[in-house]
Design a protein around this motif. Structure first.
Motif, mmCIF file in Angstrom:
data_model
loop_
_atom_site.group_PDB
_atom_site.id
_atom_site.type_symbol
_atom_site.label_atom_id
_atom_site.label_comp_id
_atom_site.label_asym_id
_atom_site.label_seq_id
_atom_site.Cartn_x
_atom_site.Cartn_y
_atom_site.Cartn_z
ATOM 1 N N ARG A 1 21.219 -0.108 3.432
ATOM 2 C CA ARG A 1 20.151 0.516 4.191
ATOM 3 C C ARG A 1 19.067 1.057 3.251
ATOM 4 O O ARG A 1 19.365 1.666 2.214
ATOM 5 N N ILE A 2 17.825 0.851 3.655
ATOM 6 C CA ILE A 2 16.696 1.252 2.810
ATOM 7 C C ILE A 2 16.645 2.764 2.645
ATOM 8 O O ILE A 2 16.156 3.269 1.635
ATOM 9 N N GLY A 3 17.178 3.498 3.627
ATOM 10 C CA GLY A 3 17.150 4.960 3.543
ATOM 11 C C GLY A 3 17.826 5.503 2.299
ATOM 12 O O GLY A 3 17.515 6.610 1.858
ATOM 13 N N LEU B 1 0.815 -1.212 0.000
ATOM 14 C CA LEU B 1 0.000 0.000 0.000
ATOM 15 C C LEU B 1 0.849 1.263 0.000
ATOM 16 O O LEU B 1 0.474 2.258 -0.597
ATOM 17 N N ASP B 2 1.990 1.220 0.682
ATOM 18 C CA ASP B 2 2.834 2.412 0.794
ATOM 19 C C ASP B 2 4.296 1.976 0.842
ATOM 20 O O ASP B 2 4.772 1.477 1.868
ATOM 21 N N ALA B 3 4.998 2.169 -0.260
ATOM 22 C CA ALA B 3 6.400 1.733 -0.341
ATOM 23 C C ALA B 3 7.296 2.508 0.610
ATOM 24 O O ALA B 3 8.392 2.066 0.941
ATOM 25 N N GLY B 4 6.831 3.669 1.084
ATOM 26 C CA GLY B 4 7.647 4.481 1.973
ATOM 27 C C GLY B 4 7.511 4.098 3.436
ATOM 28 O O GLY B 4 8.247 4.622 4.287
ATOM 29 N N ALA B 5 6.598 3.186 3.753
ATOM 30 C CA ALA B 5 6.345 2.804 5.149
ATOM 31 C C ALA B 5 7.362 1.752 5.605
ATOM 32 O O ALA B 5 7.009 0.599 5.876
ATOM 33 N N VAL B 6 8.629 2.145 5.655
ATOM 34 C CA VAL B 6 9.706 1.233 6.059
ATOM 35 C C VAL B 6 10.672 1.980 6.980
ATOM 36 O O VAL B 6 10.719 3.214 6.988
ATOM 37 N N HIS B 7 11.446 1.233 7.749
ATOM 38 C CA HIS B 7 12.468 1.806 8.623
ATOM 39 C C HIS B 7 13.722 2.029 7.783
ATOM 40 O O HIS B 7 14.392 1.074 7.387
ATOM 41 N N GLY B 8 14.046 3.279 7.538
ATOM 42 C CA GLY B 8 15.156 3.601 6.644
ATOM 43 C C GLY B 8 16.504 3.136 7.114
ATOM 44 O O GLY B 8 17.441 2.996 6.323
ATOM 45 N N GLY B 9 16.653 2.862 8.433
ATOM 46 C CA GLY B 9 17.943 2.438 8.955
ATOM 47 C C GLY B 9 18.208 0.956 8.821
ATOM 48 O O GLY B 9 19.340 0.503 9.036
ATOM 49 N N ARG B 10 17.187 0.188 8.451
ATOM 50 C CA ARG B 10 17.367 -1.255 8.288
ATOM 51 C C ARG B 10 17.834 -1.580 6.878
ATOM 52 O O ARG B 10 17.553 -0.859 5.924
ATOM 53 N N SER B 11 18.506 -2.712 6.770
ATOM 54 C CA SER B 11 18.864 -3.206 5.432
ATOM 55 C C SER B 11 17.639 -3.851 4.812
ATOM 56 O O SER B 11 16.665 -4.191 5.512
ATOM 57 N N ASN C 1 4.569 3.211 -9.317
ATOM 58 C CA ASN C 1 5.140 4.523 -9.014
ATOM 59 C C ASN C 1 6.654 4.416 -8.846
ATOM 60 O O ASN C 1 7.149 3.595 -8.081
ATOM 61 N N GLY C 2 7.378 5.258 -9.563
ATOM 62 C CA GLY C 2 8.827 5.302 -9.417
ATOM 63 C C GLY C 2 9.592 4.269 -10.209
ATOM 64 O O GLY C 2 10.824 4.270 -10.181
ATOM 65 N N LEU C 3 8.893 3.379 -10.907
ATOM 66 C CA LEU C 3 9.582 2.347 -11.676
ATOM 67 C C LEU C 3 9.933 2.861 -13.071
ATOM 68 O O LEU C 3 9.175 3.621 -13.685
ATOM 69 N N ASP C 4 11.082 2.427 -13.587
ATOM 70 C CA ASP C 4 11.468 2.763 -14.952
ATOM 71 C C ASP C 4 10.736 1.811 -15.909
ATOM 72 O O ASP C 4 10.015 0.899 -15.458
ATOM 73 N N PRO C 5 10.845 2.026 -17.236
ATOM 74 C CA PRO C 5 10.108 1.174 -18.183
ATOM 75 C C PRO C 5 10.346 -0.320 -17.984
ATOM 76 O O PRO C 5 9.399 -1.113 -18.076
ATOM 77 N N GLU C 6 11.603 -0.720 -17.691
ATOM 78 C CA GLU C 6 11.862 -2.138 -17.470
ATOM 79 C C GLU C 6 11.124 -2.620 -16.229
ATOM 80 O O GLU C 6 10.560 -3.724 -16.203
ATOM 81 N N GLY C 7 11.103 -1.779 -15.188
ATOM 82 C CA GLY C 7 10.420 -2.139 -13.957
ATOM 83 C C GLY C 7 8.915 -2.225 -14.135
ATOM 84 O O GLY C 7 8.258 -3.096 -13.548
ATOM 85 N N ILE C 8 8.362 -1.330 -14.941
ATOM 86 C CA ILE C 8 6.923 -1.354 -15.206
ATOM 87 C C ILE C 8 6.542 -2.643 -15.922
ATOM 88 O O ILE C 8 5.552 -3.294 -15.569
ATOM 89 N N GLN D 1 9.737 0.368 -4.105
ATOM 90 C CA GLN D 1 8.583 -0.343 -4.655
ATOM 91 C C GLN D 1 8.898 -1.825 -4.813
ATOM 92 O O GLN D 1 8.088 -2.690 -4.474
ATOM 93 N N ARG D 2 10.064 -2.126 -5.324
ATOM 94 C CA ARG D 2 10.464 -3.533 -5.479
ATOM 95 C C ARG D 2 10.546 -4.223 -4.111
ATOM 96 O O ARG D 2 10.146 -5.376 -3.971
ATOM 97 N N LEU D 3 11.055 -3.499 -3.109
ATOM 98 C CA LEU D 3 11.145 -4.074 -1.766
ATOM 99 C C LEU D 3 9.745 -4.342 -1.213
ATOM 100 O O LEU D 3 9.503 -5.378 -0.580
ATOM 101 N N GLY D 4 8.829 -3.408 -1.454
ATOM 102 C CA GLY D 4 7.454 -3.612 -0.997
ATOM 103 C C GLY D 4 6.802 -4.810 -1.658
ATOM 104 O O GLY D 4 6.050 -5.559 -1.022
ATOM 105 N N ILE D 5 7.091 -4.991 -2.927
ATOM 106 C CA ILE D 5 6.551 -6.150 -3.649
ATOM 107 C C ILE D 5 7.159 -7.438 -3.105
ATOM 108 O O ILE D 5 6.489 -8.461 -2.968
#
Length: 304
Positions: free
Chosen positions: A124-126, A79-89, A156-163, A134-138
Protein backbone atom coordinates in the motif's frame (compact mmCIF):
# COMPACT_ATOMS: atom_id res chain seq x y z
CA UNK A 1 7.53 21.10 -27.68
CA UNK A 2 5.99 23.11 -24.86
CA UNK A 3 4.99 26.65 -25.77
CA UNK A 4 4.03 29.34 -23.26
CA UNK A 5 2.45 32.25 -25.13
CA UNK A 6 1.78 35.52 -23.24
CA UNK A 7 0.44 33.44 -20.36
CA UNK A 8 -1.24 35.26 -17.48
CA UNK A 9 -3.07 33.78 -14.51
CA UNK A 10 -4.85 35.77 -11.83
CA UNK A 11 -6.24 34.43 -8.55
CA UNK A 12 -8.47 37.20 -7.24
CA UNK A 13 -6.21 40.20 -6.66
CA UNK A 14 -3.03 38.13 -7.08
CA UNK A 15 -1.36 38.02 -10.49
CA UNK A 16 0.56 34.74 -10.31
CA UNK A 17 1.79 34.72 -13.93
CA UNK A 18 2.15 37.91 -15.93
CA UNK A 19 2.48 37.79 -19.73
CA UNK A 20 4.98 34.91 -19.66
CA UNK A 21 6.38 33.54 -22.92
CA UNK A 22 9.03 30.89 -23.58
CA UNK A 23 9.52 27.56 -25.35
CA UNK A 24 10.79 24.21 -24.10
CA UNK A 25 12.42 22.37 -26.98
CA UNK A 26 13.10 18.65 -27.44
CA UNK A 27 16.52 17.10 -27.03
CA UNK A 28 17.55 18.98 -23.91
CA UNK A 29 16.73 19.24 -20.21
CA UNK A 30 15.28 22.66 -19.43
CA UNK A 31 15.53 23.82 -15.83
CA UNK A 32 12.60 25.97 -14.70
CA UNK A 33 13.86 28.24 -11.93
CA UNK A 34 12.54 31.04 -9.77
CA UNK A 35 11.93 32.07 -6.15
CA UNK A 36 8.97 30.82 -4.14
CA UNK A 37 5.83 32.44 -5.51
CA UNK A 38 7.42 33.13 -8.90
CA UNK A 39 4.67 31.27 -10.79
CA UNK A 40 6.48 28.05 -11.75
CA UNK A 41 3.87 25.61 -10.44
CA UNK A 42 1.03 27.72 -11.84
CA UNK A 43 2.67 27.66 -15.27
CA UNK A 44 3.12 23.89 -15.18
CA UNK A 45 -0.47 23.42 -14.04
CA UNK A 46 -1.62 25.56 -16.95
CA UNK A 47 0.29 23.32 -19.38
CA UNK A 48 -1.55 20.29 -17.96
CA UNK A 49 -4.96 21.94 -18.05
CA UNK A 50 -5.26 22.00 -14.25
CA UNK A 51 -5.46 25.82 -14.19
CA UNK A 52 -7.25 27.84 -16.85
CA UNK A 53 -5.20 30.86 -18.00
CA UNK A 54 -6.71 34.29 -17.51
CA UNK A 55 -5.16 35.11 -20.89
CA UNK A 56 -2.61 33.64 -23.25
CA UNK A 57 -1.99 29.95 -23.82
CA UNK A 58 0.08 26.97 -22.65
CA UNK A 59 0.43 24.37 -25.42
CA UNK A 60 2.00 20.97 -26.01
CA UNK A 61 2.92 20.36 -29.64
CA UNK A 62 0.65 23.24 -30.60
CA UNK A 63 -2.40 21.87 -28.77
CA UNK A 64 -4.16 22.38 -25.46
CA UNK A 65 -3.69 19.42 -23.12
CA UNK A 66 -7.47 18.95 -22.78
CA UNK A 67 -7.80 18.27 -26.51
CA UNK A 68 -5.35 15.34 -26.48
CA UNK A 69 -7.34 12.07 -26.63
CA UNK A 70 -4.84 9.95 -24.72
CA UNK A 71 -2.72 12.57 -22.95
CA UNK A 72 -0.44 10.14 -21.08
CA UNK A 73 0.94 8.95 -24.41
CA UNK A 74 2.07 12.51 -25.21
CA UNK A 75 2.75 14.14 -21.84
CA UNK A 76 4.12 12.64 -18.63
CA UNK A 77 4.06 14.71 -15.46
CA UNK A 78 4.95 14.62 -11.78
CA UNK A 79 3.69 17.67 -9.90
CA UNK A 80 2.81 16.29 -6.46
CA UNK A 81 4.08 12.90 -5.30
CA UNK A 82 1.62 12.98 -2.40
CA UNK A 83 -1.47 13.15 -4.64
CA UNK A 84 -2.18 9.41 -4.46
CA UNK A 85 -4.71 7.12 -2.75
CA UNK A 86 -2.78 5.72 0.20
CA UNK A 87 -4.94 2.59 0.41
CA UNK A 88 -4.04 1.38 -3.07
CA UNK A 89 -1.02 -0.71 -3.94
CA UNK A 90 1.63 0.77 -6.20
CA UNK A 91 0.58 -1.59 -9.00
CA UNK A 92 -3.14 -0.80 -8.72
CA UNK A 93 -2.47 2.95 -8.59
CA UNK A 94 -0.55 2.79 -11.85
CA UNK A 95 -2.99 0.36 -13.43
CA UNK A 96 -5.90 2.73 -12.78
CA UNK A 97 -3.96 5.46 -14.58
CA UNK A 98 -2.99 3.07 -17.36
CA UNK A 99 -6.56 1.91 -18.04
CA UNK A 100 -7.73 5.51 -18.47
CA UNK A 101 -5.37 5.81 -21.43
CA UNK A 102 -5.65 2.34 -22.91
CA UNK A 103 -2.33 1.12 -21.50
CA UNK A 104 -1.92 -2.52 -20.46
CA UNK A 105 -0.54 -4.29 -17.38
CA UNK A 106 2.74 -5.19 -19.08
CA UNK A 107 3.65 -1.51 -19.29
CA UNK A 108 2.77 -1.02 -15.61
CA UNK A 109 5.17 -3.81 -14.66
CA UNK A 110 7.85 -2.35 -16.93
CA UNK A 111 7.77 1.13 -15.38
CA UNK A 112 7.71 -0.27 -11.85
CA UNK A 113 10.88 -2.15 -12.69
CA UNK A 114 12.46 0.91 -14.26
CA UNK A 115 11.95 3.03 -11.14
CA UNK A 116 13.02 0.24 -8.79
CA UNK A 117 9.65 -0.49 -7.12
CA UNK A 118 8.97 -4.03 -8.35
CA UNK A 119 9.62 -5.50 -4.89
CA UNK A 120 6.92 -3.28 -3.33
CA UNK A 121 4.41 -3.37 -6.21
CA UNK A 122 1.74 -4.99 -4.03
CA UNK A 123 2.38 -2.81 -0.97
CA UNK A 124 0.00 0.00 0.00
CA UNK A 125 1.24 3.46 -0.94
CA UNK A 126 0.27 4.79 2.49
CA UNK A 127 3.35 3.08 3.92
CA UNK A 128 5.74 4.50 1.33
CA UNK A 129 8.45 7.02 2.19
CA UNK A 130 8.55 10.34 0.32
CA UNK A 131 11.37 9.03 -1.86
CA UNK A 132 9.35 5.94 -2.80
CA UNK A 133 6.36 8.12 -3.64
CA UNK A 134 8.58 10.23 -5.88
CA UNK A 135 9.66 7.11 -7.74
CA UNK A 136 6.01 6.05 -8.06
CA UNK A 137 5.12 9.46 -9.45
CA UNK A 138 7.91 9.19 -11.99
CA UNK A 139 6.64 5.74 -12.95
CA UNK A 140 3.26 7.35 -13.63
CA UNK A 141 4.90 9.96 -15.86
CA UNK A 142 6.64 7.19 -17.82
CA UNK A 143 3.52 5.04 -18.27
CA UNK A 144 2.48 6.24 -21.72
CA UNK A 145 6.06 6.47 -23.06
CA UNK A 146 5.41 10.14 -23.97
CA UNK A 147 7.62 12.59 -25.82
CA UNK A 148 7.17 15.43 -23.31
CA UNK A 149 7.79 15.47 -19.54
CA UNK A 150 7.15 17.95 -16.75
CA UNK A 151 8.71 17.34 -13.33
CA UNK A 152 8.12 19.65 -10.36
CA UNK A 153 10.82 19.19 -7.69
CA UNK A 154 11.35 15.51 -8.62
CA UNK A 155 14.31 14.91 -6.29
CA UNK A 156 12.51 15.81 -3.05
CA UNK A 157 12.96 12.96 -0.59
CA UNK A 158 15.43 11.02 -2.71
CA UNK A 159 18.72 9.74 -1.29
CA UNK A 160 22.01 10.35 -3.19
CA UNK A 161 21.57 7.20 -5.29
CA UNK A 162 18.03 8.27 -6.14
CA UNK A 163 19.13 11.78 -7.07
CA UNK A 164 21.73 10.42 -9.45
CA UNK A 165 19.16 8.03 -10.87
CA UNK A 166 16.59 10.75 -11.67
CA UNK A 167 19.35 12.95 -13.09
CA UNK A 168 20.48 10.17 -15.41
CA UNK A 169 16.86 9.41 -16.31
CA UNK A 170 16.13 12.99 -17.35
CA UNK A 171 19.29 13.23 -19.37
CA UNK A 172 18.60 9.91 -21.08
CA UNK A 173 15.08 11.07 -21.98
CA UNK A 174 16.42 14.25 -23.53
CA UNK A 175 19.11 12.28 -25.38
CA UNK A 176 16.28 10.31 -27.00
CA UNK A 177 14.93 13.58 -28.40
CA UNK A 178 12.22 14.09 -25.81
CA UNK A 179 11.22 17.39 -24.20
CA UNK A 180 12.01 17.65 -20.47
CA UNK A 181 10.98 20.58 -18.22
CA UNK A 182 12.07 20.28 -14.60
CA UNK A 183 11.45 22.73 -11.78
CA UNK A 184 13.88 22.72 -8.87
CA UNK A 185 15.29 24.92 -6.12
CA UNK A 186 18.49 22.86 -5.90
CA UNK A 187 20.88 24.87 -8.07
CA UNK A 188 23.81 22.49 -7.65
CA UNK A 189 21.70 19.72 -9.18
CA UNK A 190 20.42 21.90 -12.02
CA UNK A 191 24.02 22.83 -12.85
CA UNK A 192 24.83 19.20 -13.68
CA UNK A 193 21.42 18.20 -15.10
CA UNK A 194 20.05 21.04 -17.21
CA UNK A 195 21.27 22.09 -20.65
CA UNK A 196 19.06 25.18 -20.73
CA UNK A 197 17.35 27.27 -18.06
CA UNK A 198 14.29 29.48 -17.88
CA UNK A 199 14.28 31.86 -14.89
CA UNK A 200 11.12 33.68 -13.83
CA UNK A 201 10.28 36.05 -10.99
CA UNK A 202 6.94 37.55 -9.93
CA UNK A 203 5.34 35.78 -12.87
CA UNK A 204 7.59 37.39 -15.49
CA UNK A 205 10.47 36.03 -17.57
CA UNK A 206 13.87 37.10 -16.22
CA UNK A 207 16.12 35.18 -18.58
CA UNK A 208 16.20 32.17 -20.89
CA UNK A 209 19.60 30.81 -21.86
CA UNK A 210 21.81 27.76 -22.15
CA UNK A 211 24.00 26.80 -19.21
CA UNK A 212 27.01 27.61 -21.42
CA UNK A 213 25.72 31.13 -22.07
CA UNK A 214 25.02 31.66 -18.36
CA UNK A 215 28.58 30.61 -17.51
CA UNK A 216 29.95 33.05 -20.08
CA UNK A 217 27.67 35.85 -18.87
CA UNK A 218 28.77 35.41 -15.27
CA UNK A 219 32.45 34.77 -15.97
CA UNK A 220 34.66 36.03 -13.14
CA UNK A 221 38.24 35.51 -14.23
CA UNK A 222 40.78 33.03 -15.57
CA UNK A 223 43.05 31.18 -13.15
CA UNK A 224 46.57 30.78 -14.56
CA UNK A 225 49.46 28.80 -13.11
CA UNK A 226 52.91 29.14 -14.58
CA UNK A 227 56.51 28.67 -13.43
CA UNK A 228 57.14 32.24 -14.62
CA UNK A 229 54.33 34.33 -13.07
CA UNK A 230 56.15 37.68 -13.16
CA UNK A 231 56.99 37.47 -16.86
CA UNK A 232 53.51 36.27 -17.82
CA UNK A 233 51.81 38.92 -15.66
CA UNK A 234 53.86 41.60 -17.41
CA UNK A 235 52.92 40.29 -20.86
CA UNK A 236 49.22 39.98 -20.01
CA UNK A 237 49.08 43.45 -18.47
CA UNK A 238 50.65 44.85 -21.63
CA UNK A 239 47.89 43.11 -23.58
CA UNK A 240 45.17 44.90 -21.58
CA UNK A 241 44.37 42.30 -18.90
CA UNK A 242 44.05 42.89 -15.18
CA UNK A 243 46.33 40.50 -13.30
CA UNK A 244 46.09 39.80 -9.58
CA UNK A 245 48.59 37.43 -7.90
CA UNK A 246 46.96 34.77 -5.69
CA UNK A 247 48.22 33.60 -2.32
CA UNK A 248 48.82 30.10 -3.71
CA UNK A 249 51.08 31.38 -6.52
CA UNK A 250 48.45 31.47 -9.26
CA UNK A 251 47.35 34.49 -11.24
CA UNK A 252 43.78 35.77 -11.43
CA UNK A 253 43.34 37.33 -14.86
CA UNK A 254 40.39 39.57 -15.70
CA UNK A 255 39.37 41.19 -18.96
CA UNK A 256 40.82 38.44 -21.16
CA UNK A 257 39.61 34.96 -22.10
CA UNK A 258 41.58 31.75 -21.70
CA UNK A 259 42.36 31.36 -25.41
CA UNK A 260 43.93 34.82 -25.64
CA UNK A 261 45.96 34.21 -22.49
CA UNK A 262 47.26 30.96 -23.98
CA UNK A 263 48.21 32.70 -27.22
CA UNK A 264 50.12 35.43 -25.38
CA UNK A 265 51.95 32.85 -23.27
CA UNK A 266 52.92 30.93 -26.40
CA UNK A 267 54.10 34.07 -28.17
CA UNK A 268 56.40 34.82 -25.23
CA UNK A 269 57.46 31.17 -24.91
CA UNK A 270 56.17 31.00 -21.32
CA UNK A 271 55.02 27.61 -20.07
CA UNK A 272 51.52 27.33 -18.61
CA UNK A 273 50.54 24.56 -16.18
CA UNK A 274 46.91 25.55 -15.69
CA UNK A 275 44.43 27.71 -17.53
CA UNK A 276 40.94 27.64 -15.99
CA UNK A 277 38.00 29.85 -16.93
CA UNK A 278 36.15 30.63 -13.70
CA UNK A 279 32.51 31.67 -13.57
CA UNK A 280 29.96 32.15 -10.83
CA UNK A 281 28.21 28.96 -9.79
CA UNK A 282 24.69 28.57 -11.15
CA UNK A 283 23.47 29.32 -7.62
CA UNK A 284 25.39 32.62 -7.53
CA UNK A 285 24.15 33.54 -11.01
CA UNK A 286 20.58 32.63 -10.06
CA UNK A 287 20.70 34.77 -6.90
CA UNK A 288 21.96 37.75 -8.91
CA UNK A 289 19.29 37.26 -11.56
CA UNK A 290 16.44 36.95 -9.06
CA UNK A 291 17.61 39.45 -6.45
CA UNK A 292 14.83 41.91 -7.25
CA UNK A 293 12.16 39.21 -7.52
CA UNK A 294 12.39 37.52 -4.11
CA UNK A 295 9.02 37.84 -2.39
CA UNK A 296 9.97 36.39 1.00
CA UNK A 297 13.33 37.50 2.38
CA UNK A 298 14.58 36.92 5.93
CA UNK A 299 15.80 39.86 7.98
CA UNK A 300 19.04 38.62 9.53
CA UNK A 301 19.53 41.75 11.66
CA UNK A 302 16.14 41.32 13.28
CA UNK A 303 17.17 37.87 14.52
CA UNK A 304 20.44 39.02 16.07
Amino acid sequence: MIEIRELSKRYGDTLAVDGLSFQVRPGRVTGFLGPNGAGKSTTMRAVLGLDTPTSGAALVNGRHYATIRRPMTEVGALLDAGAVHGGRSAFNHLYCLARSNGIGKARVRAVLERVGLTSVATKRIGGFSLGMRQRLGIAGALLGDPGTFLFDEPINGLDPEGIRWIRDLMRSLSAEGRTVLVSSHLMSEMAVTADHIVVIGRGKLITEASITDINARFQRDVLVRTPHPTELARALTAGGATVTPQDDGGLSVGGMDAATIGDIALAHQIGVHELTQRSDTLEDAYLKLTNDSVEYRANERAAS
